[in-house]
Design a protein around this motif. Sequence first.
Motif, PDB file in Angstrom:
ATOM      1  N   VAL A   1      12.269  -8.206 -14.923  1.00  0.00           N
ATOM      2  CA  VAL A   1      11.402  -8.048 -13.754  1.00  0.00           C
ATOM      3  C   VAL A   1       9.941  -8.037 -14.179  1.00  0.00           C
ATOM      4  CG1 VAL A   1      10.876  -6.590 -11.751  1.00  0.00           C
ATOM      5  CG2 VAL A   1      13.202  -6.588 -12.702  1.00  0.00           C
ATOM      6  N   VAL A   2       9.122  -8.756 -13.419  1.00  0.00           N
ATOM      7  CA  VAL A   2       7.670  -8.722 -13.551  1.00  0.00           C
ATOM      8  C   VAL A   2       7.134  -8.078 -12.270  1.00  0.00           C
ATOM      9  CG1 VAL A   2       5.592 -10.146 -13.567  1.00  0.00           C
ATOM     10  CG2 VAL A   2       7.481 -10.685 -15.109  1.00  0.00           C
ATOM     11  N   VAL A   3       6.463  -6.947 -12.422  1.00  0.00           N
ATOM     12  CA  VAL A   3       5.915  -6.202 -11.290  1.00  0.00           C
ATOM     13  C   VAL A   3       4.409  -6.424 -11.246  1.00  0.00           C
ATOM     14  CG1 VAL A   3       5.656  -3.932 -10.217  1.00  0.00           C
ATOM     15  CG2 VAL A   3       7.702  -4.433 -11.585  1.00  0.00           C
ATOM     16  N   LEU A   4       3.935  -6.967 -10.129  1.00  0.00           N
ATOM     17  CA  LEU A   4       2.499  -7.177  -9.954  1.00  0.00           C
ATOM     18  C   LEU A   4       1.890  -6.030  -9.161  1.00  0.00           C
ATOM     19  CD1 LEU A   4       2.364 -10.992  -9.118  1.00  0.00           C
ATOM     20  CD2 LEU A   4       2.180  -9.868 -11.339  1.00  0.00           C
ATOM     21  N   LYS A   5       0.600  -5.816  -9.343  1.00  0.00           N
ATOM     22  CA  LYS A   5      -0.107  -4.806  -8.556  1.00  0.00           C
ATOM     23  C   LYS A   5      -0.189  -5.288  -7.111  1.00  0.00           C
ATOM     24  CE  LYS A   5      -2.888  -3.367 -12.484  1.00  0.00           C
ATOM     25  NZ  LYS A   5      -4.177  -3.488 -13.139  1.00  0.00           N
ATOM     26  N   PRO A   6      -0.282  -4.360  -6.164  1.00  0.00           N
ATOM     27  CA  PRO A   6      -0.372  -4.755  -4.753  1.00  0.00           C
ATOM     28  C   PRO A   6      -1.613  -5.597  -4.462  1.00  0.00           C
ATOM     29  CG  PRO A   6       0.077  -2.406  -4.952  1.00  0.00           C
ATOM     30  CD  PRO A   6      -0.243  -2.910  -6.332  1.00  0.00           C
ATOM     31  N   THR A   7      -1.467  -6.502  -3.512  1.00  0.00           N
ATOM     32  CA  THR A   7      -2.611  -7.310  -3.079  1.00  0.00           C
ATOM     33  C   THR A   7      -3.575  -6.434  -2.287  1.00  0.00           C
ATOM     34  OG1 THR A   7      -1.491  -7.942  -1.037  1.00  0.00           O
ATOM     35  CG2 THR A   7      -1.250  -9.429  -2.919  1.00  0.00           C
ATOM     36  N   ASP A   8      -4.825  -6.835  -2.306  1.00  0.00           N
ATOM     37  CA  ASP A   8      -5.824  -6.127  -1.508  1.00  0.00           C
ATOM     38  C   ASP A   8      -6.783  -7.166  -0.945  1.00  0.00           C
ATOM     39  OD1 ASP A   8      -7.225  -4.023  -0.365  1.00  0.00           O
ATOM     40  OD2 ASP A   8      -8.563  -3.845  -2.101  1.00  0.00           O
ATOM     41  N   PRO A   9      -6.813  -7.388   0.339  1.00  0.00           N
ATOM     42  CA  PRO A   9      -6.070  -6.677   1.386  1.00  0.00           C
ATOM     43  C   PRO A   9      -4.616  -7.163   1.467  1.00  0.00           C
ATOM     44  CG  PRO A   9      -7.375  -8.422   2.360  1.00  0.00           C
ATOM     45  CD  PRO A   9      -7.679  -8.434   0.884  1.00  0.00           C
ATOM     46  N   GLY A  10      -3.871  -6.522   2.301  1.00  0.00           N
ATOM     47  CA  GLY A  10      -2.503  -6.913   2.575  1.00  0.00           C
ATOM     48  C   GLY A  10      -1.466  -5.917   2.102  1.00  0.00           C
TER      49      GLY A  10
END
Length: 129
Positions: free
Chosen positions: A48-57
């Motif tokens: 699994v590759v976990v990305l940081k949350p988008t901003d905005p959205g």
Amino acid sequence: MIQRFIELGEGYSDLYELLELAKENQHRLQHMMALHTQIEKKEVTSLVVVLKPTDPGKFQALYVCREGIPNPNYLPNKRFDLFAQTAEEIGKKVHELSVKPSTIFHEKELFYQHLIGILRLNHYLVPLQ
């Protein structure tokens, strides 16, 4: 916050896409993970590759190659080695967890909800807001 698994495949040629996602999104890369489980007495791993949350959205993507790679603790293999090597190259550690297999869930979506809950409880993902 929406956190969602995006399944690429089982880790054959799609593993290379997972590695490219990690390399090309280093500025957003939060974690690289190996989720170990057992299916029909076979030890397997999801990467699994976990990305940081988008901003905005506020959308957080978790890209996964599900349960198609042999567990490296039982059977060393090149696919896991490539994943670990990529993590090292970009300064990340591969976090390893043991989880239940997707086969015990009636729907794949329930399996992914279960994993999101585990990752939140272990502080790999932010709690529901």
